[in-house]
Design a protein around this motif. Structure first.
Motif, short mmCIF file in Angstrom:
data_model
loop_
_atom_site.label_atom_id
_atom_site.label_comp_id
_atom_site.label_asym_id
_atom_site.label_seq_id
_atom_site.Cartn_x
_atom_site.Cartn_y
_atom_site.Cartn_z
N THR A 168 -56.93 -82.82 3.51
CA THR A 168 -56.16 -82.23 4.61
C THR A 168 -56.50 -80.76 4.70
OG1 THR A 168 -54.26 -81.74 3.17
CG2 THR A 168 -54.25 -83.85 4.35
N CYS A 169 -56.70 -80.29 5.92
CA CYS A 169 -56.96 -78.86 6.19
C CYS A 169 -58.21 -78.36 5.48
CB CYS A 169 -55.76 -78.00 5.84
SG CYS A 169 -54.20 -78.57 6.57
N LYS A 195 -49.11 -76.29 3.14
CA LYS A 195 -50.01 -75.48 2.32
C LYS A 195 -49.71 -74.02 2.61
CE LYS A 195 -53.66 -78.92 1.79
NZ LYS A 195 -55.11 -79.24 1.87
N SER A 204 -58.56 -71.24 7.13
CA SER A 204 -57.33 -71.92 7.55
C SER A 204 -56.51 -71.08 8.52
CB SER A 204 -56.47 -72.25 6.34
OG SER A 204 -55.96 -71.06 5.74
N THR A 230 -49.54 -79.75 7.00
CA THR A 230 -50.76 -80.53 6.74
C THR A 230 -50.96 -81.67 7.74
OG1 THR A 230 -49.59 -81.96 5.18
CG2 THR A 230 -50.70 -80.01 4.28
N CYS A 271 -52.66 -79.19 10.54
CA CYS A 271 -53.32 -77.96 10.06
C CYS A 271 -53.39 -76.89 11.13
CB CYS A 271 -54.73 -78.27 9.54
SG CYS A 271 -54.77 -79.55 8.27
#
Length: 470
Positions: free
Chosen positions: A172-173, A191, A229, A244, A247
Protein backbone atom coordinates in the motif's frame (compact mmCIF):
# COMPACT_ATOMS: atom_id res chain seq x y z
CA UNK A 1 -1.05 5.47 20.49
CA UNK A 2 -4.77 4.95 20.07
CA UNK A 3 -7.44 7.59 20.39
CA UNK A 4 -11.09 6.72 20.13
CA UNK A 5 -13.47 9.42 18.86
CA UNK A 6 -14.22 10.33 22.47
CA UNK A 7 -10.82 9.45 23.92
CA UNK A 8 -9.31 12.93 23.73
CA UNK A 9 -12.09 14.46 25.84
CA UNK A 10 -11.94 11.57 28.31
CA UNK A 11 -8.21 11.91 28.79
CA UNK A 12 -8.46 15.68 29.07
CA UNK A 13 -11.04 15.34 31.86
CA UNK A 14 -8.87 12.71 33.53
CA UNK A 15 -5.94 15.09 33.39
CA UNK A 16 -7.96 17.88 34.96
CA UNK A 17 -8.99 15.68 37.86
CA UNK A 18 -5.39 14.66 38.44
CA UNK A 19 -4.18 18.24 38.30
CA UNK A 20 -6.70 19.99 40.52
CA UNK A 21 -4.38 19.75 43.56
CA UNK A 22 -1.84 21.84 41.68
CA UNK A 23 -3.93 25.01 41.56
CA UNK A 24 -1.86 26.43 44.41
CA UNK A 25 0.29 29.48 44.29
CA UNK A 26 -0.07 30.69 40.71
CA UNK A 27 2.18 33.69 40.18
CA UNK A 28 4.08 33.47 43.45
CA UNK A 29 7.20 31.74 42.10
CA UNK A 30 8.89 30.45 38.99
CA UNK A 31 11.89 28.39 38.01
CA UNK A 32 14.87 30.74 38.32
CA UNK A 33 17.06 30.62 35.22
CA UNK A 34 20.21 32.47 34.16
CA UNK A 35 21.35 31.20 30.78
CA UNK A 36 24.80 32.70 31.34
CA UNK A 37 25.36 30.45 34.38
CA UNK A 38 25.65 26.69 33.79
CA UNK A 39 24.88 25.92 37.42
CA UNK A 40 21.69 27.95 37.19
CA UNK A 41 20.67 25.99 34.11
CA UNK A 42 21.40 22.70 35.87
CA UNK A 43 19.35 23.70 38.91
CA UNK A 44 16.46 24.82 36.70
CA UNK A 45 16.64 21.52 34.83
CA UNK A 46 16.55 19.62 38.12
CA UNK A 47 13.39 21.42 39.20
CA UNK A 48 11.72 20.58 35.87
CA UNK A 49 12.95 16.97 36.05
CA UNK A 50 11.56 16.61 39.56
CA UNK A 51 8.25 17.97 38.31
CA UNK A 52 8.11 15.34 35.60
CA UNK A 53 9.20 12.51 37.87
CA UNK A 54 6.45 13.45 40.30
CA UNK A 55 4.16 11.50 37.99
CA UNK A 56 6.33 8.38 38.03
CA UNK A 57 4.82 5.51 39.97
CA UNK A 58 6.84 2.57 38.66
CA UNK A 59 9.17 2.62 41.67
CA UNK A 60 6.30 2.23 44.13
CA UNK A 61 5.18 -1.10 45.65
CA UNK A 62 2.80 -2.98 43.41
CA UNK A 63 3.39 -0.77 40.40
CA UNK A 64 5.03 -1.55 37.04
CA UNK A 65 8.58 -0.23 36.54
CA UNK A 66 8.81 2.11 33.60
CA UNK A 67 5.20 3.30 33.73
CA UNK A 68 3.93 6.74 34.72
CA UNK A 69 0.49 7.58 36.05
CA UNK A 70 -2.55 7.61 33.82
CA UNK A 71 -3.49 9.17 31.43
CA UNK A 72 0.02 8.86 30.00
CA UNK A 73 0.37 6.15 27.41
CA UNK A 74 3.26 3.69 27.27
CA UNK A 75 5.00 5.52 24.42
CA UNK A 76 5.30 8.72 26.44
CA UNK A 77 6.93 6.78 29.27
CA UNK A 78 9.70 5.79 26.86
CA UNK A 79 9.97 9.38 25.70
CA UNK A 80 10.31 10.49 29.33
CA UNK A 81 13.23 8.14 29.88
CA UNK A 82 14.89 9.71 26.86
CA UNK A 83 14.52 13.09 28.57
CA UNK A 84 16.04 11.71 31.77
CA UNK A 85 19.02 10.28 29.89
CA UNK A 86 19.53 13.75 28.47
CA UNK A 87 19.21 15.17 31.98
CA UNK A 88 21.96 12.88 33.31
CA UNK A 89 24.13 13.65 30.28
CA UNK A 90 23.89 17.41 30.65
CA UNK A 91 24.03 17.70 34.42
CA UNK A 92 25.90 14.62 35.68
CA UNK A 93 23.16 14.19 38.28
CA UNK A 94 22.49 10.49 38.97
CA UNK A 95 19.47 11.03 41.24
CA UNK A 96 17.08 9.20 38.93
CA UNK A 97 19.44 6.81 37.14
CA UNK A 98 18.16 3.77 39.03
CA UNK A 99 14.60 4.51 37.92
CA UNK A 100 15.73 5.16 34.35
CA UNK A 101 17.69 1.93 34.02
CA UNK A 102 15.06 -0.20 35.74
CA UNK A 103 12.27 1.29 33.65
CA UNK A 104 14.08 0.83 30.35
CA UNK A 105 14.97 -2.79 31.10
CA UNK A 106 11.63 -3.82 32.59
CA UNK A 107 9.71 -2.90 29.44
CA UNK A 108 11.90 -4.60 26.79
CA UNK A 109 9.53 -7.50 26.14
CA UNK A 110 10.36 -11.17 25.50
CA UNK A 111 12.19 -10.47 22.20
CA UNK A 112 14.15 -7.48 23.58
CA UNK A 113 12.57 -5.12 21.05
CA UNK A 114 10.14 -3.09 23.17
CA UNK A 115 7.02 -5.06 22.36
CA UNK A 116 5.81 -6.13 25.81
CA UNK A 117 2.63 -8.20 25.43
CA UNK A 118 0.65 -6.10 27.89
CA UNK A 119 0.68 -3.07 25.55
CA UNK A 120 -0.20 -4.91 22.32
CA UNK A 121 -3.73 -3.56 22.25
CA UNK A 122 -2.40 -0.03 21.75
CA UNK A 123 1.05 -0.58 20.26
CA UNK A 124 2.05 1.54 17.28
CA UNK A 125 5.30 1.69 15.36
CA UNK A 126 5.83 5.19 16.74
CA UNK A 127 5.29 3.95 20.31
CA UNK A 128 7.90 1.23 19.94
CA UNK A 129 10.31 3.58 18.21
CA UNK A 130 10.29 6.19 20.97
CA UNK A 131 11.64 3.54 23.33
CA UNK A 132 14.18 2.69 20.63
CA UNK A 133 15.31 6.31 20.45
CA UNK A 134 15.69 6.39 24.23
CA UNK A 135 18.09 3.44 24.29
CA UNK A 136 19.85 4.78 21.19
CA UNK A 137 20.53 7.94 23.18
CA UNK A 138 21.81 5.81 26.05
CA UNK A 139 24.32 4.18 23.71
CA UNK A 140 25.39 7.46 22.09
CA UNK A 141 25.83 9.25 25.41
CA UNK A 142 27.56 6.39 27.21
CA UNK A 143 24.82 6.18 29.79
CA UNK A 144 25.91 3.44 32.24
CA UNK A 145 25.56 0.05 30.56
CA UNK A 146 23.11 -2.53 31.95
CA UNK A 147 24.42 -5.61 33.79
CA UNK A 148 26.09 -8.09 31.44
CA UNK A 149 23.18 -10.55 31.71
CA UNK A 150 20.68 -7.93 30.48
CA UNK A 151 20.00 -6.61 26.96
CA UNK A 152 22.39 -3.79 26.08
CA UNK A 153 21.33 -0.35 24.89
CA UNK A 154 22.62 -0.69 21.33
CA UNK A 155 21.16 -4.18 20.98
CA UNK A 156 17.77 -2.91 22.12
CA UNK A 157 17.84 -0.11 19.54
CA UNK A 158 18.75 -2.70 16.92
CA UNK A 159 15.89 -4.90 18.09
CA UNK A 160 13.44 -2.07 17.50
CA UNK A 161 14.93 -1.33 14.10
CA UNK A 162 14.99 -4.96 13.00
CA UNK A 163 11.37 -5.58 13.90
CA UNK A 164 10.26 -2.38 12.15
CA UNK A 165 12.27 -3.02 8.99
CA UNK A 166 10.29 -6.26 8.66
CA UNK A 167 7.08 -4.23 8.55
CA UNK A 168 8.04 -2.04 5.59
CA UNK A 169 4.90 -2.27 3.50
CA UNK A 170 5.16 -1.99 -0.30
CA UNK A 171 1.63 -3.32 -0.85
CA UNK A 172 0.00 0.00 0.00
CA UNK A 173 1.23 3.50 -0.88
CA UNK A 174 4.38 1.97 -2.40
CA UNK A 175 6.18 1.66 0.93
CA UNK A 176 6.31 3.10 4.39
CA UNK A 177 5.34 1.93 7.86
CA UNK A 178 1.78 1.84 9.05
CA UNK A 179 0.93 3.74 12.20
CA UNK A 180 -0.31 0.70 14.08
CA UNK A 181 1.42 -2.68 14.17
CA UNK A 182 -1.57 -4.99 14.52
CA UNK A 183 -4.58 -5.25 12.20
CA UNK A 184 -7.03 -5.09 15.10
CA UNK A 185 -5.88 -1.62 16.16
CA UNK A 186 -7.55 1.58 15.04
CA UNK A 187 -4.99 3.36 12.91
CA UNK A 188 -3.72 0.29 11.08
CA UNK A 189 -5.02 1.87 7.85
CA UNK A 190 -2.92 5.00 8.31
CA UNK A 191 0.71 5.70 7.46
CA UNK A 192 1.99 8.64 9.42
CA UNK A 193 5.04 10.83 9.56
CA UNK A 194 5.96 10.11 13.15
CA UNK A 195 6.20 6.35 12.63
CA UNK A 196 8.25 6.75 9.47
CA UNK A 197 10.21 9.74 10.74
CA UNK A 198 11.17 7.93 13.92
CA UNK A 199 12.30 4.91 11.88
CA UNK A 200 14.24 7.25 9.58
CA UNK A 201 15.97 8.89 12.51
CA UNK A 202 16.74 5.61 14.28
CA UNK A 203 18.26 4.20 11.09
CA UNK A 204 20.42 7.29 10.61
CA UNK A 205 21.66 7.17 14.19
CA UNK A 206 22.43 3.45 13.99
CA UNK A 207 24.33 4.12 10.76
CA UNK A 208 26.55 6.66 12.45
CA UNK A 209 27.09 4.63 15.61
CA UNK A 210 27.89 1.34 13.89
CA UNK A 211 29.40 2.42 10.58
CA UNK A 212 26.96 0.02 8.91
CA UNK A 213 25.95 1.49 5.55
CA UNK A 214 22.81 -0.60 5.33
CA UNK A 215 21.26 1.52 8.04
CA UNK A 216 22.03 4.58 5.90
CA UNK A 217 20.33 2.92 2.95
CA UNK A 218 17.24 2.32 5.03
CA UNK A 219 17.26 5.91 6.25
CA UNK A 220 17.47 7.23 2.69
CA UNK A 221 14.75 4.84 1.53
CA UNK A 222 12.46 6.07 4.27
CA UNK A 223 13.18 9.72 3.55
CA UNK A 224 12.57 9.21 -0.17
CA UNK A 225 9.26 7.49 0.55
CA UNK A 226 8.18 10.39 2.77
CA UNK A 227 8.79 12.74 -0.14
CA UNK A 228 7.14 10.49 -2.72
CA UNK A 229 4.07 9.98 -0.53
CA UNK A 230 3.62 13.71 -0.15
CA UNK A 231 4.05 13.68 3.61
CA UNK A 232 7.11 15.89 3.15
CA UNK A 233 6.12 18.80 0.94
CA UNK A 234 8.24 20.70 -1.57
CA UNK A 235 8.48 23.42 1.10
CA UNK A 236 9.70 20.85 3.64
CA UNK A 237 6.54 20.91 5.70
CA UNK A 238 5.95 17.58 7.44
CA UNK A 239 2.29 16.57 7.25
CA UNK A 240 0.74 14.09 9.64
CA UNK A 241 -0.28 11.08 7.56
CA UNK A 242 -2.20 9.41 4.76
CA UNK A 243 -4.96 6.80 4.62
CA UNK A 244 -3.89 3.52 3.03
CA UNK A 245 -7.15 2.85 1.20
CA UNK A 246 -6.26 5.31 -1.57
CA UNK A 247 -2.94 6.87 -0.43
CA UNK A 248 -4.36 10.27 -1.34
CA UNK A 249 -6.44 11.36 1.66
CA UNK A 250 -3.85 13.28 3.64
CA UNK A 251 -4.03 14.96 7.02
CA UNK A 252 -1.94 18.09 6.47
CA UNK A 253 -1.80 19.13 10.10
CA UNK A 254 1.74 19.86 11.30
CA UNK A 255 3.12 18.91 14.71
CA UNK A 256 6.39 19.94 16.30
CA UNK A 257 7.60 16.40 16.86
CA UNK A 258 7.09 15.42 13.23
CA UNK A 259 9.30 18.28 12.12
CA UNK A 260 11.85 17.51 14.82
CA UNK A 261 12.31 13.85 14.00
CA UNK A 262 13.13 14.60 10.36
CA UNK A 263 15.48 17.41 11.35
CA UNK A 264 17.50 15.05 13.54
CA UNK A 265 17.56 12.28 10.97
CA UNK A 266 18.75 14.64 8.27
CA UNK A 267 21.42 16.01 10.60
CA UNK A 268 22.83 12.55 11.26
CA UNK A 269 22.97 11.78 7.55
CA UNK A 270 24.66 15.11 6.91
CA UNK A 271 27.21 14.23 9.58
CA UNK A 272 27.85 10.85 7.97
CA UNK A 273 28.03 12.03 4.36
CA UNK A 274 29.05 15.70 4.58
CA UNK A 275 27.04 16.02 1.38
CA UNK A 276 25.50 19.15 -0.07
CA UNK A 277 22.13 17.44 -0.56
CA UNK A 278 21.76 16.52 3.09
CA UNK A 279 22.88 19.99 4.13
CA UNK A 280 20.23 21.48 1.89
CA UNK A 281 17.57 19.15 3.26
CA UNK A 282 18.58 19.87 6.85
CA UNK A 283 18.60 23.62 6.28
CA UNK A 284 15.22 23.46 4.57
CA UNK A 285 13.66 21.37 7.34
CA UNK A 286 14.92 23.80 9.98
CA UNK A 287 13.61 26.75 8.02
CA UNK A 288 10.20 25.11 7.62
CA UNK A 289 10.08 24.41 11.36
CA UNK A 290 10.31 28.11 12.22
CA UNK A 291 6.50 28.17 12.05
CA UNK A 292 6.70 26.24 15.32
CA UNK A 293 7.95 29.41 17.02
CA UNK A 294 5.61 32.26 17.84
CA UNK A 295 5.02 35.13 15.46
CA UNK A 296 3.45 38.14 17.23
CA UNK A 297 1.96 39.33 13.94
CA UNK A 298 -0.20 36.20 13.96
CA UNK A 299 -1.32 36.74 17.55
CA UNK A 300 0.88 33.95 18.90
CA UNK A 301 2.60 35.90 21.66
CA UNK A 302 6.28 36.51 22.30
CA UNK A 303 8.45 36.22 19.21
CA UNK A 304 10.46 33.04 18.66
CA UNK A 305 9.08 31.10 21.63
CA UNK A 306 8.25 27.50 20.76
CA UNK A 307 4.56 26.76 20.28
CA UNK A 308 2.35 23.84 19.28
CA UNK A 309 0.32 25.73 16.68
CA UNK A 310 -2.01 22.85 15.86
CA UNK A 311 -3.67 22.89 19.28
CA UNK A 312 -2.06 25.34 21.71
CA UNK A 313 -4.27 28.32 20.93
CA UNK A 314 -7.54 26.47 20.37
CA UNK A 315 -10.49 27.80 22.35
CA UNK A 316 -12.85 24.90 21.63
CA UNK A 317 -12.32 22.15 24.24
CA UNK A 318 -12.55 19.53 21.48
CA UNK A 319 -9.38 21.00 20.01
CA UNK A 320 -7.33 21.37 23.19
CA UNK A 321 -3.92 19.69 23.26
CA UNK A 322 -4.37 16.20 24.66
CA UNK A 323 -1.84 14.54 27.01
CA UNK A 324 0.18 13.22 24.06
CA UNK A 325 0.34 16.56 22.31
CA UNK A 326 1.26 18.36 25.50
CA UNK A 327 4.67 16.67 25.31
CA UNK A 328 5.46 17.22 21.64
CA UNK A 329 7.55 20.37 22.13
CA UNK A 330 9.98 18.32 24.22
CA UNK A 331 10.94 16.32 21.16
CA UNK A 332 11.41 19.29 18.85
CA UNK A 333 13.88 20.73 21.37
CA UNK A 334 15.59 17.36 21.86
CA UNK A 335 15.94 16.71 18.14
CA UNK A 336 17.06 20.24 17.33
CA UNK A 337 19.95 19.85 19.74
CA UNK A 338 20.92 16.63 18.01
CA UNK A 339 21.09 18.70 14.83
CA UNK A 340 23.38 21.19 16.56
CA UNK A 341 25.72 18.41 17.67
CA UNK A 342 25.72 16.69 14.25
CA UNK A 343 25.91 19.89 12.21
CA UNK A 344 27.61 22.54 14.36
CA UNK A 345 26.99 25.32 11.85
CA UNK A 346 23.29 25.12 12.80
CA UNK A 347 24.02 26.36 16.33
CA UNK A 348 23.74 29.98 15.30
CA UNK A 349 20.38 29.25 13.71
CA UNK A 350 18.81 27.01 16.33
CA UNK A 351 20.11 28.22 19.67
CA UNK A 352 18.55 31.71 19.58
CA UNK A 353 15.15 30.01 19.37
CA UNK A 354 15.92 27.61 22.21
CA UNK A 355 17.39 30.32 24.43
CA UNK A 356 14.34 32.54 23.98
CA UNK A 357 12.08 29.56 24.54
CA UNK A 358 13.90 28.42 27.69
CA UNK A 359 13.53 31.83 29.32
CA UNK A 360 9.83 32.00 28.52
CA UNK A 361 9.22 28.40 29.61
CA UNK A 362 10.99 28.82 32.96
CA UNK A 363 9.05 31.99 33.63
CA UNK A 364 5.83 30.10 32.98
CA UNK A 365 6.67 27.48 35.64
CA UNK A 366 5.02 29.34 38.48
CA UNK A 367 1.97 27.36 39.57
CA UNK A 368 0.95 24.36 41.59
CA UNK A 369 1.54 23.63 45.24
CA UNK A 370 5.30 23.95 44.73
CA UNK A 371 5.14 27.25 42.85
CA UNK A 372 7.26 25.83 40.00
CA UNK A 373 4.81 23.57 38.13
CA UNK A 374 5.00 24.29 34.40
CA UNK A 375 2.21 24.89 31.94
CA UNK A 376 2.05 24.81 28.12
CA UNK A 377 1.49 28.27 26.65
CA UNK A 378 4.89 29.83 27.15
CA UNK A 379 4.68 32.45 24.40
CA UNK A 380 1.70 34.10 26.06
CA UNK A 381 2.91 33.42 29.61
CA UNK A 382 -0.47 31.85 30.24
CA UNK A 383 -0.46 29.39 33.15
CA UNK A 384 -3.42 27.00 32.83
CA UNK A 385 -4.16 24.21 35.27
CA UNK A 386 -5.39 21.94 32.48
CA UNK A 387 -1.89 22.07 30.99
CA UNK A 388 0.31 21.03 33.91
CA UNK A 389 0.98 17.35 33.34
CA UNK A 390 4.01 15.19 32.71
CA UNK A 391 4.33 16.31 29.10
CA UNK A 392 4.57 19.98 29.97
CA UNK A 393 7.25 19.33 32.58
CA UNK A 394 9.20 17.20 30.09
CA UNK A 395 8.98 19.91 27.43
CA UNK A 396 10.32 22.56 29.81
CA UNK A 397 13.07 20.19 30.94
CA UNK A 398 14.25 19.63 27.37
CA UNK A 399 14.25 23.28 26.34
CA UNK A 400 16.10 24.31 29.50
CA UNK A 401 18.77 21.61 29.44
CA UNK A 402 19.32 22.12 25.72
CA UNK A 403 21.18 25.26 26.73
CA UNK A 404 23.89 23.08 28.26
CA UNK A 405 24.77 21.58 24.88
CA UNK A 406 28.15 23.35 24.75
CA UNK A 407 29.23 21.67 27.98
CA UNK A 408 29.10 18.15 26.50
CA UNK A 409 30.79 16.46 23.59
CA UNK A 410 29.23 14.95 20.51
CA UNK A 411 27.46 11.58 20.69
CA UNK A 412 29.94 8.72 20.66
CA UNK A 413 30.19 5.90 18.13
CA UNK A 414 31.41 2.32 18.31
CA UNK A 415 34.80 3.44 17.00
CA UNK A 416 35.03 6.62 19.05
CA UNK A 417 34.31 6.07 22.71
CA UNK A 418 31.13 3.99 22.66
CA UNK A 419 30.85 1.06 25.07
CA UNK A 420 27.40 -0.33 24.30
CA UNK A 421 27.29 -3.72 22.62
CA UNK A 422 25.15 -4.76 19.69
CA UNK A 423 23.23 -7.91 18.80
CA UNK A 424 22.79 -8.78 15.10
CA UNK A 425 19.71 -10.89 15.83
CA UNK A 426 17.94 -8.57 18.25
CA UNK A 427 14.20 -8.55 17.74
CA UNK A 428 14.19 -11.12 14.96
CA UNK A 429 12.80 -13.89 17.16
CA UNK A 430 9.54 -11.95 17.53
CA UNK A 431 6.87 -13.45 15.29
CA UNK A 432 4.40 -10.65 16.01
CA UNK A 433 4.77 -8.98 12.63
CA UNK A 434 2.05 -8.49 10.08
CA UNK A 435 2.02 -11.47 7.71
CA UNK A 436 5.65 -11.45 6.53
CA UNK A 437 5.96 -12.72 2.95
CA UNK A 438 9.65 -12.68 2.21
CA UNK A 439 12.87 -12.47 4.22
CA UNK A 440 15.76 -11.12 2.19
CA UNK A 441 19.20 -10.86 3.81
CA UNK A 442 21.15 -7.68 3.20
CA UNK A 443 24.87 -7.96 2.61
CA UNK A 444 26.90 -5.31 4.38
CA UNK A 445 29.88 -4.72 6.58
CA UNK A 446 29.10 -4.73 10.28
CA UNK A 447 31.68 -3.46 12.72
CA UNK A 448 29.66 -4.08 15.87
CA UNK A 449 27.39 -6.96 14.95
CA UNK A 450 24.53 -4.79 13.78
CA UNK A 451 23.33 -7.12 11.04
CA UNK A 452 19.66 -7.54 10.36
CA UNK A 453 17.21 -9.11 7.97
CA UNK A 454 14.70 -7.16 5.95
CA UNK A 455 11.25 -8.45 5.23
CA UNK A 456 8.60 -7.18 2.88
CA UNK A 457 5.26 -7.50 4.57
CA UNK A 458 1.77 -7.46 3.28
CA UNK A 459 -0.68 -5.33 5.22
CA UNK A 460 -4.29 -6.37 4.80
CA UNK A 461 -6.98 -3.76 4.59
CA UNK A 462 -9.15 -3.60 7.67
CA UNK A 463 -12.50 -2.73 6.15
CA UNK A 464 -14.20 0.27 7.65
CA UNK A 465 -11.45 0.91 10.20
CA UNK A 466 -11.49 4.32 11.78
CA UNK A 467 -8.24 6.17 12.35
CA UNK A 468 -7.80 9.35 14.25
CA UNK A 469 -5.02 11.78 14.86
CA UNK A 470 -3.13 11.20 18.10
Amino acid sequence: MIVSPSGGVYRLLSSLLLLLPLLGRIGQAQIPLDLNDDESIKMAAKIAAAGMMRDYIGNQPGQIPGRFVEPYYWWECGAAWGAMIDYWYYTGDTTWNKDVTEGLLWQVGPAANYMPPNVSKSLGNDDQCFWGLAVMAAAEKNYPDPPADQPQWLALAQGVFNSQARRWDTKTCNGGLRWQIFTFNNGFNYKNSISNGCFFQLAARLARYTGNDTYSQWAERTYDWTVESGLLSSRYEVFDGIATDNCADMDIIQWTYNAGTYIAGAAFLYNITNSAIWKYRLDSLIEAATVMFANPEWGQGEKDVMIEPACEFNTDPAGFCDPDQQSFKAYLARFMILAVKMAPYTESIIMPYLRTTAIAAAKNCRGGSDGTTCSLRWSKDDWQVMYTGMGEQMAVLEVIQSNLQRTVGIPVTADKGGTSKGDPNAGLSDERTVQPLDLSPIETKDRVGAGFITAIVVSGVLGGAWWMLI
